[in-house]
Structure formats: structure tokens, C-alpha cells
Design a protein around this motif. Sequence first.
Motif, PDB file in Angstrom:
ATOM      1  N   GLY A 105       0.847  -1.189   0.000  1.00 41.80           N
ATOM      2  CA  GLY A 105       0.000   0.000   0.000  1.00 41.80           C
ATOM      3  C   GLY A 105       0.879   1.233   0.000  1.00 41.80           C
ATOM      4  O   GLY A 105       2.071   1.160   0.325  1.00 41.80           O
ATOM      5  N   GLN A 106       0.288   2.394  -0.366  1.00 40.38           N
ATOM      6  CA  GLN A 106       1.080   3.616  -0.510  1.00 40.38           C
ATOM      7  C   GLN A 106       1.767   4.011   0.805  1.00 40.38           C
ATOM      8  O   GLN A 106       2.951   4.308   0.819  1.00 40.38           O
ATOM      9  CB  GLN A 106       0.174   4.743  -1.022  1.00 40.38           C
ATOM     10  CG  GLN A 106       0.904   6.021  -1.387  1.00 40.38           C
ATOM     11  CD  GLN A 106       2.027   5.813  -2.408  1.00 40.38           C
ATOM     12  OE1 GLN A 106       1.923   4.942  -3.284  1.00 40.38           O
ATOM     13  NE2 GLN A 106       3.102   6.582  -2.280  1.00 40.38           N
ATOM     14  N   ALA A 107       1.005   3.978   1.904  1.00 37.13           N
ATOM     15  CA  ALA A 107       1.588   4.377   3.188  1.00 37.13           C
ATOM     16  C   ALA A 107       2.780   3.481   3.527  1.00 37.13           C
ATOM     17  O   ALA A 107       3.828   3.945   3.977  1.00 37.13           O
ATOM     18  CB  ALA A 107       0.535   4.306   4.291  1.00 37.13           C
ATOM     19  N   GLU A 122       5.895   4.276   1.487  1.00 41.46           N
ATOM     20  CA  GLU A 122       6.645   5.430   1.989  1.00 41.46           C
ATOM     21  C   GLU A 122       7.436   5.065   3.246  1.00 41.46           C
ATOM     22  O   GLU A 122       8.560   5.515   3.420  1.00 41.46           O
ATOM     23  CB  GLU A 122       5.680   6.591   2.254  1.00 41.46           C
ATOM     24  CG  GLU A 122       5.188   7.183   0.939  1.00 41.46           C
ATOM     25  CD  GLU A 122       4.116   8.246   1.120  1.00 41.46           C
ATOM     26  OE1 GLU A 122       3.947   8.716   2.255  1.00 41.46           O
ATOM     27  OE2 GLU A 122       3.471   8.573   0.116  1.00 41.46           O
ATOM     28  N   VAL A 123       6.832   4.234   4.090  1.00 38.79           N
ATOM     29  CA  VAL A 123       7.547   3.776   5.289  1.00 38.79           C
ATOM     30  C   VAL A 123       8.794   2.989   4.866  1.00 38.79           C
ATOM     31  O   VAL A 123       9.883   3.165   5.412  1.00 38.79           O
ATOM     32  CB  VAL A 123       6.635   2.909   6.190  1.00 38.79           C
ATOM     33  CG1 VAL A 123       7.446   2.249   7.308  1.00 38.79           C
ATOM     34  CG2 VAL A 123       5.512   3.745   6.789  1.00 38.79           C
ATOM     35  N   VAL A 141       7.317  13.260   8.542  1.00 37.20           N
ATOM     36  CA  VAL A 141       6.005  13.825   8.890  1.00 37.20           C
ATOM     37  C   VAL A 141       4.949  13.557   7.810  1.00 37.20           C
ATOM     38  O   VAL A 141       3.857  13.098   8.115  1.00 37.20           O
ATOM     39  CB  VAL A 141       6.132  15.337   9.241  1.00 37.20           C
ATOM     40  CG1 VAL A 141       4.760  15.995   9.335  1.00 37.20           C
ATOM     41  CG2 VAL A 141       6.882  15.487  10.557  1.00 37.20           C
ATOM     42  N   PRO A 142       5.264  13.806   6.511  1.00 36.56           N
ATOM     43  CA  PRO A 142       4.251  13.507   5.482  1.00 36.56           C
ATOM     44  C   PRO A 142       3.860  12.025   5.452  1.00 36.56           C
ATOM     45  O   PRO A 142       2.709  11.692   5.135  1.00 36.56           O
ATOM     46  CB  PRO A 142       4.932  13.903   4.172  1.00 36.56           C
ATOM     47  CG  PRO A 142       6.061  14.779   4.555  1.00 36.56           C
ATOM     48  CD  PRO A 142       6.492  14.373   5.918  1.00 36.56           C
ATOM     49  N   VAL A 143       4.790  11.138   5.779  1.00 41.33           N
ATOM     50  CA  VAL A 143       4.470   9.707   5.778  1.00 41.33           C
ATOM     51  C   VAL A 143       3.405   9.421   6.845  1.00 41.33           C
ATOM     52  O   VAL A 143       2.417   8.725   6.604  1.00 41.33           O
ATOM     53  CB  VAL A 143       5.737   8.854   6.046  1.00 41.33           C
ATOM     54  CG1 VAL A 143       5.385   7.381   6.206  1.00 41.33           C
ATOM     55  CG2 VAL A 143       6.738   9.028   4.918  1.00 41.33           C
ATOM     56  N   GLY A 144       3.593  10.019   8.036  1.00 43.61           N
ATOM     57  CA  GLY A 144       2.615   9.832   9.101  1.00 43.61           C
ATOM     58  C   GLY A 144       1.283  10.483   8.759  1.00 43.61           C
ATOM     59  O   GLY A 144       0.217   9.954   9.068  1.00 43.61           O
ATOM     60  N   GLN A 145       1.369  11.647   8.076  1.00 42.78           N
ATOM     61  CA  GLN A 145       0.169  12.395   7.694  1.00 42.78           C
ATOM     62  C   GLN A 145      -0.784  11.546   6.853  1.00 42.78           C
ATOM     63  O   GLN A 145      -1.992  11.610   7.003  1.00 42.78           O
ATOM     64  CB  GLN A 145       0.632  13.616   6.872  1.00 42.78           C
ATOM     65  CG  GLN A 145      -0.340  14.755   6.862  1.00 42.78           C
ATOM     66  CD  GLN A 145      -0.244  15.562   8.161  1.00 42.78           C
ATOM     67  OE1 GLN A 145       0.621  15.316   8.997  1.00 42.78           O
ATOM     68  NE2 GLN A 145      -1.147  16.497   8.342  1.00 42.78           N
ATOM     69  N   ARG A 146      -0.215  10.734   5.988  1.00 44.03           N
ATOM     70  CA  ARG A 146      -1.017   9.913   5.084  1.00 44.03           C
ATOM     71  C   ARG A 146      -1.912   8.928   5.850  1.00 44.03           C
ATOM     72  O   ARG A 146      -2.925   8.486   5.350  1.00 44.03           O
ATOM     73  CB  ARG A 146      -0.073   9.143   4.149  1.00 44.03           C
ATOM     74  CG  ARG A 146      -0.761   8.317   3.114  1.00 44.03           C
ATOM     75  CD  ARG A 146       0.242   7.663   2.219  1.00 44.03           C
ATOM     76  NE  ARG A 146       0.824   8.611   1.265  1.00 44.03           N
ATOM     77  CZ  ARG A 146       0.210   9.015   0.168  1.00 44.03           C
ATOM     78  NH1 ARG A 146      -0.977   8.570  -0.127  1.00 44.03           N
ATOM     79  NH2 ARG A 146       0.799   9.853  -0.642  1.00 44.03           N
ATOM     80  N   MET A 147      -1.507   8.587   7.055  1.00 45.78           N
ATOM     81  CA  MET A 147      -2.255   7.574   7.805  1.00 45.78           C
ATOM     82  C   MET A 147      -3.269   8.199   8.762  1.00 45.78           C
ATOM     83  O   MET A 147      -3.890   7.512   9.550  1.00 45.78           O
ATOM     84  CB  MET A 147      -1.274   6.662   8.542  1.00 45.78           C
ATOM     85  CG  MET A 147      -0.524   5.759   7.569  1.00 45.78           C
ATOM     86  SD  MET A 147       0.640   4.663   8.359  1.00 45.78           S
ATOM     87  CE  MET A 147       2.157   5.572   8.221  1.00 45.78           C
TER      88      MET A 147
END
Length: 319
Positions: free
Chosen positions: A16-18, A21-22, A89-95
Motif C-alpha cells: 500500500g502507498q503508506a 513510503e515507510v 512527517v508527510p508519511v505519518g500524515q497519510r495515515m
Amino acid sequence: MLAGCSGDRSILDPAGQAAREVAWLWWGMLAFSTLVLVVITALWLYAFRGGRPTERSSRDEKRIARRWIIGGGLLLPGLSIVVLLAFGVPVGQRMLPLPLPDGQQAERIEVIGHQWWWEVRYPDAEGGEVVTSNQLMMPVGEPVDFHVTGADVIHAFWIPRLGGKIDMIPGRTNVIRLEADVAGVFGAQCAEFCGAQHTNMQLHVEAMPRDDFDAWLAERQAPPEHSDDHQAARDTFVEHCASCHRVAGVSDGQQGPDLSDIGDRVSLGAGRLAMEEGAIGYWLRHHQQLKPGNRMPSHDHLDAETLDDLGAWLETLSP
Ligand code: CUA
């Protein structure tokens, strides 16, 4: 080491996208920390070099030392943290469960952590709430909001191939939005130490096309049919198990896992034992050896045959 790169619980095999990024963040951090390690090792070796003693005054020495402390001890780590934040931060934002465009609604699935099993609820299922345990079905290709909490102690919800983990805290509901890009089976694991059987707190996750997902929910709206062949086992269940376990149309116990569709699951004891013929009877006879300390009392006062019959009936409970 390489075994970590694949498998149903590898963060390095994102679905998945999130999670992608992780995974990228993880590779980035690995590369950067490798670079830091190489530089530090080189400096360390350089410190052992031979050569003539220097002519520097102690004042010069102090100035040089200060430069290293400010540059290597403050500037470099500070800069690294800023870079990490900028990517992290943007990675966490997605979730986060932010509003979706065009009034689109994310599917809502509630997950409650217990010592040591998972309760999974679909409150918005058409035709009434669906409840299952130790398995989680979700639609593929659309956002799903997982509303998670803990029933007793702190657990953590983690589907490594779909993205970050989130704590399941008693008395509080946390929400994480995940999306699966591909259909398939993903492993999930409790990611917060929660007692002796923390390891055996695994969750079977399956992402499937929307139509299959709706059909899966619909199947569970109707109570399972009970044939008369297992009347004695059913009576045993009502006498010994019903106060803790729910079976749709038979009992409404809320202490332990809902067993309405247990015959349809892939494992017993939250991943402890593979489901196959006779497995439930075996589990009933040996569950305190298989998963010591689990909250189900031992049933050794019942004879093996009675427990096997009970298991045989439970295995028929499949939508
Ligand atoms: Cu639940 Cu660890």
C-alpha cells in the motif's frame, strides 16, 4: 537478514502507498546511518595514525576540538533530524483519517485488542453489525479507517505490509487509515508487549475486491444453521462455554472471542494452531499447554470425547 525482505509481515515488501513510503524512509535511514558509520569509523582509524607530534599550542587544540563538537556533535545531528522530519512527517500524515475528496467515505472497521486475541467489528455493515475475531477482511483499493482500542492492557495494531502501527489503549480510540493496493493475505501482529502470550497475538488480514468483501459481510448476517447431529455438543457448549463466547443464534457471551464463524478461520488461538479437522478438539484439550496463561479456563474436568464432539460441532460453524 535477507529473510526480512519478504514474507507476509515484512515492512520491506509494501502492499500500500503508506507502507511504500515507510519502506522508502527505512531504506533512506539505512543508507544514511551506513554513511555515518563509515565516516565515524574512518575518523576513528585516522585518530590512530602515526606521525610527528604537532607543534600546535593548547589554545589551537581547544579551538579545533570546539569546531568538531559544534560541527559533528550539534550541526550534523540537528541537520539529520530536520531531514528525517521533512520526510517522516508527510508519511505519518497519510495515515491520519482526514476528510476525503468528493464526500467519499472510508470503510470503518473497529479492532479491539484483548489478552491475547483480536475482536474485529464492522459496525456499518449493511443489514447490521458483523463481529468476528482473529481475522480481518478488508476491501482492496480503498481507504479503510481502523478504529482501535484495548480491552485490558495496551496492545498495538500493526499490519506491516500496509503501514505504520498504532497503539490500542484502553479507554481511548485511535484511528489509522490504511489502504491495500493489491488483494491478498497479510499478517498482522500485536506490536506492544502485552503479557506472556504477546507473540501469539497474530491477526490474519485479507484484502479482497469490494464485491467479495460485501458478500463476506452478507454471509455473516444470517445466523449459522445448526443441524440436529450435534445436539449433545451444543448442550455442552451452552452449559460450559456460553457465558463467555457468543455464537449467533445460540449464546451471547462477550468475554472471549465470538465463535459464530470459527469453522471458517485459518487458525486457532490467534495464530497459535492451524485450523484443520480435529484442531478445535485438540485445542480444547490442550490449550493451556499450547498457549499458557490464556484466559480460557482448562476444561480437563470434561472427558476427551466430549471435548472432541464439542470441537466437531464448532468446526461446522461456517457461514
Ligand atoms: Cu497484545 Cu502484545
